[in-house]
Design a protein around this motif. Structure first.
Motif, mmCIF file in Angstrom:
data_model
loop_
_atom_site.group_PDB
_atom_site.id
_atom_site.type_symbol
_atom_site.label_atom_id
_atom_site.label_comp_id
_atom_site.label_asym_id
_atom_site.label_seq_id
_atom_site.Cartn_x
_atom_site.Cartn_y
_atom_site.Cartn_z
ATOM 1 N N ALA A 145 0.824 -1.208 0.000
ATOM 2 C CA ALA A 145 0.000 0.000 0.000
ATOM 3 C C ALA A 145 0.861 1.261 0.000
ATOM 4 O O ALA A 145 0.541 2.245 -0.679
ATOM 5 C CB ALA A 145 -0.934 -0.018 1.209
ATOM 6 N N GLN A 146 1.956 1.236 0.742
ATOM 7 C CA GLN A 146 2.822 2.414 0.823
ATOM 8 C C GLN A 146 3.403 2.758 -0.552
ATOM 9 O O GLN A 146 3.453 3.934 -0.939
ATOM 10 C CB GLN A 146 3.936 2.158 1.840
ATOM 11 C CG GLN A 146 4.736 3.396 2.209
ATOM 12 C CD GLN A 146 5.893 3.676 1.253
ATOM 13 O OE1 GLN A 146 6.392 2.747 0.605
ATOM 14 N NE2 GLN A 146 6.294 4.926 1.147
ATOM 15 N N GLU A 147 3.826 1.748 -1.293
ATOM 16 C CA GLU A 147 4.345 1.993 -2.637
ATOM 17 C C GLU A 147 3.264 2.573 -3.543
ATOM 18 O O GLU A 147 3.516 3.482 -4.333
ATOM 19 C CB GLU A 147 4.872 0.694 -3.239
ATOM 20 C CG GLU A 147 6.167 0.190 -2.622
ATOM 21 C CD GLU A 147 6.675 -1.062 -3.314
ATOM 22 O OE1 GLU A 147 6.155 -1.383 -4.406
ATOM 23 O OE2 GLU A 147 7.583 -1.721 -2.770
ATOM 24 N N THR A 148 2.055 2.043 -3.426
ATOM 25 C CA THR A 148 0.956 2.482 -4.287
ATOM 26 C C THR A 148 0.504 3.900 -3.951
ATOM 27 O O THR A 148 0.126 4.671 -4.839
ATOM 28 C CB THR A 148 -0.230 1.504 -4.145
ATOM 29 O OG1 THR A 148 0.232 0.164 -4.360
ATOM 30 C CG2 THR A 148 -1.320 1.812 -5.154
ATOM 31 N N LEU A 149 0.544 4.247 -2.663
ATOM 32 C CA LEU A 149 0.058 5.556 -2.205
ATOM 33 C C LEU A 149 1.169 6.583 -2.053
ATOM 34 O O LEU A 149 0.933 7.673 -1.520
ATOM 35 C CB LEU A 149 -0.656 5.394 -0.857
ATOM 36 C CG LEU A 149 -1.954 4.593 -0.845
ATOM 37 C CD1 LEU A 149 -2.370 4.291 0.587
ATOM 38 C CD2 LEU A 149 -3.065 5.359 -1.569
ATOM 39 N N GLU A 150 2.366 6.261 -2.516
ATOM 40 C CA GLU A 150 3.531 7.100 -2.254
ATOM 41 C C GLU A 150 3.315 8.548 -2.658
ATOM 42 O O GLU A 150 3.697 9.483 -1.943
ATOM 43 C CB GLU A 150 4.758 6.540 -2.983
ATOM 44 C CG GLU A 150 6.041 7.261 -2.647
ATOM 45 C CD GLU A 150 7.260 6.584 -3.250
ATOM 46 O OE1 GLU A 150 8.372 6.978 -2.897
ATOM 47 O OE2 GLU A 150 7.084 5.670 -4.081
ATOM 48 N N GLU A 156 4.694 11.863 6.192
ATOM 49 C CA GLU A 156 4.219 11.852 7.578
ATOM 50 C C GLU A 156 3.040 10.891 7.737
ATOM 51 O O GLU A 156 2.956 10.149 8.726
ATOM 52 C CB GLU A 156 3.803 13.259 7.993
ATOM 53 C CG GLU A 156 3.245 13.355 9.396
ATOM 54 C CD GLU A 156 2.665 14.726 9.692
ATOM 55 O OE1 GLU A 156 1.604 15.048 9.105
ATOM 56 O OE2 GLU A 156 3.266 15.466 10.497
ATOM 57 N N ASP A 157 2.132 10.892 6.762
ATOM 58 C CA ASP A 157 0.979 9.989 6.811
ATOM 59 C C ASP A 157 1.423 8.530 6.775
ATOM 60 O O ASP A 157 0.902 7.691 7.511
ATOM 61 C CB ASP A 157 0.028 10.271 5.643
ATOM 62 C CG ASP A 157 -0.791 11.534 5.848
ATOM 63 O OD1 ASP A 157 -0.906 11.986 6.998
ATOM 64 O OD2 ASP A 157 -1.297 12.074 4.846
ATOM 65 N N HIS A 158 2.355 8.222 5.892
ATOM 66 C CA HIS A 158 2.846 6.842 5.786
ATOM 67 C C HIS A 158 3.484 6.383 7.098
ATOM 68 O O HIS A 158 3.234 5.271 7.575
ATOM 69 C CB HIS A 158 3.852 6.720 4.644
ATOM 70 C CG HIS A 158 3.268 6.959 3.282
ATOM 71 N ND1 HIS A 158 2.245 6.190 2.761
ATOM 72 C CD2 HIS A 158 3.558 7.888 2.335
ATOM 73 C CE1 HIS A 158 1.942 6.634 1.553
ATOM 74 N NE2 HIS A 158 2.724 7.660 1.271
ATOM 75 N N LYS A 159 4.294 7.237 7.686
ATOM 76 C CA LYS A 159 4.947 6.898 8.951
ATOM 77 C C LYS A 159 3.927 6.737 10.067
ATOM 78 O O LYS A 159 4.078 5.893 10.954
ATOM 79 C CB LYS A 159 5.974 7.965 9.318
ATOM 80 C CG LYS A 159 7.193 7.981 8.411
ATOM 81 C CD LYS A 159 8.164 9.082 8.806
ATOM 82 C CE LYS A 159 9.370 9.119 7.867
ATOM 83 N NZ LYS A 159 10.297 10.230 8.210
ATOM 84 N N ALA A 256 -5.232 2.231 -1.414
ATOM 85 C CA ALA A 256 -4.271 1.666 -2.358
ATOM 86 C C ALA A 256 -4.976 0.780 -3.378
ATOM 87 O O ALA A 256 -4.700 0.863 -4.586
ATOM 88 C CB ALA A 256 -3.208 0.872 -1.598
ATOM 89 N N THR A 257 -5.895 -0.055 -2.903
ATOM 90 C CA THR A 257 -6.666 -0.906 -3.819
ATOM 91 C C THR A 257 -7.508 -0.053 -4.762
ATOM 92 O O THR A 257 -7.640 -0.363 -5.955
ATOM 93 C CB THR A 257 -7.577 -1.850 -3.011
ATOM 94 O OG1 THR A 257 -6.774 -2.631 -2.131
ATOM 95 C CG2 THR A 257 -8.367 -2.769 -3.931
ATOM 96 N N CYS A 258 -8.068 1.030 -4.237
ATOM 97 C CA CYS A 258 -8.888 1.946 -5.033
ATOM 98 C C CYS A 258 -8.101 2.514 -6.211
ATOM 99 O O CYS A 258 -8.611 2.599 -7.330
ATOM 100 C CB CYS A 258 -9.399 3.062 -4.121
ATOM 101 S SG CYS A 258 -9.918 4.559 -4.962
ATOM 102 N N ILE A 259 -6.865 2.899 -5.978
ATOM 103 C CA ILE A 259 -6.046 3.476 -7.048
ATOM 104 C C ILE A 259 -5.867 2.487 -8.195
ATOM 105 O O ILE A 259 -5.889 2.864 -9.367
ATOM 106 C CB ILE A 259 -4.672 3.903 -6.482
ATOM 107 C CG1 ILE A 259 -4.846 5.148 -5.616
ATOM 108 C CG2 ILE A 259 -3.671 4.179 -7.603
ATOM 109 C CD1 ILE A 259 -3.588 5.579 -4.910
#
Length: 283
Positions: A145-150, A156-159, A256-259
């Motif tokens: 998900a992190q890769e997809t939403l990068e 900050e959101d990812h962390k 992430a799935t949505c993207i």
């Protein structure tokens, strides 16, 4: 095996009789090959083919929960797990984007409250590739998900999400979950969920399936929608103290799935993300 071979084999074994006279391929989100066996052009049974491990896990899941009316009834599984056969569920596979609160309540009372622990389960997460701990499973999902939403969320959101995951218990009770319990796998009649299909058998806490369902569509993502459903869960099946953090993690995965599959829904999800993040930060 080809469907022609399976059809003959089912006839020879007495699983189907002369009234089942043809079949049609079915399409959809599943990675399996799926056919409907028909009687007078009306679907009666489903034949599903996939790799042997997937067939075994899905068929065992349906057997494990044979008493839950929302699921199809298992009819036959091939001895080498090349295919399995189960009853066809009537209805529409399109979510009407209405009455989400009522839908989640029904899901809790008809399915989630009947979820059982699996004493034979090894590890957590997806049964075909179990993780050592529940936290490891969530971190596995986080990595993709992190890769997809990068480029969608801030660093900050990812962390923030990663830290929420690292604060979750490493282990817990091992319930056998649906694992893909979203509106894309629900059958509806008269705008009410009447069936749930295509499990990805998963080991974890029942709240995971509820949050998955809640986040699986971008409508009605207000806190009161899921709070109403959680109140219907049997005591001991959830931890209300961590609900908001768990929902934010589930929302992160869903965006992430949505993207990948429904990019047109991203704006609605981002609005919900901001609301839920604020709630978690206030906790």
């Amino acid at each position: 095996m080809q469907i022609e071979e399976i059809f003959v084999e089912l006839r020879q074994r007495g699983i189907i009789d002369h009234r089942i006279d043809d079949w049609i391929p079915l399409s959809g989100g599943t990675l399996s090959t799926v056919y409907a066996l028909r009687e007078n052009q009306q679907p009666k049974l489903i034949v599903k083919m996939n790799d042997p491990l997937t067939v075994r896990l899905e068929s065992e899941y349906l057997k494990f929960y044979k008493s839950i009316p929302l699921f199809a009834q298992m009819i036959q599984v091939h001895e080498n797990y090349e295919y399995f056969v189960y009853t066809y569920q009537t209805g529409e596979a399109t979510y009407p984007r209405k009455h989400k609160k009522a839908m989640l309540h029904r899901l809790v009372t008809q399915l989630i409250n009947h979820t059982k622990e699996d004493p034979s389960a090894e590890g957590y997460g997806y049964q075909d590739k179990p993780s050592p701990t529940w936290q490891d499973f969530l971190l596995l999902r986080y990595g993709w998900a992190q890769e997809t939403l990068e480029r969608v969320l801030s660093a900050e959101d990812h962390k923030f999400v990663e830290q929420l995951i690292r604060n979750t218990p490493e282990s817990g009770r091992k319930y056998l979950l649906h694992g893909d319990c979203g509106v894309h796998n629900f059958i509806f009649e008269q705008e009410q969920v009447t069936g749930v299909i295509d499990p990805i058998p998963t080991i974890g806490e029942p709240l995971y399936d509820l949050i998955y369902a809640f986040c699986s569509s971008p409508d009605s993502l207000e806190p009161e929608t899921i709070e109403h459903a959680v109140k219907s869960m049997d005591g001991g099946l959830y931890h209300l103290s961590t609900l908001y953090a768990d929902v934010l993690i589930g929302l992160y995965f869903r965006m992430a799935t949505c993207i990948v599959h429904h990019p047109q829904d991203l704006e609605e999800y981002l609005q919900a993300w901001n609301i839920w993040k604020m709630k978690v930060e206030k906790e």
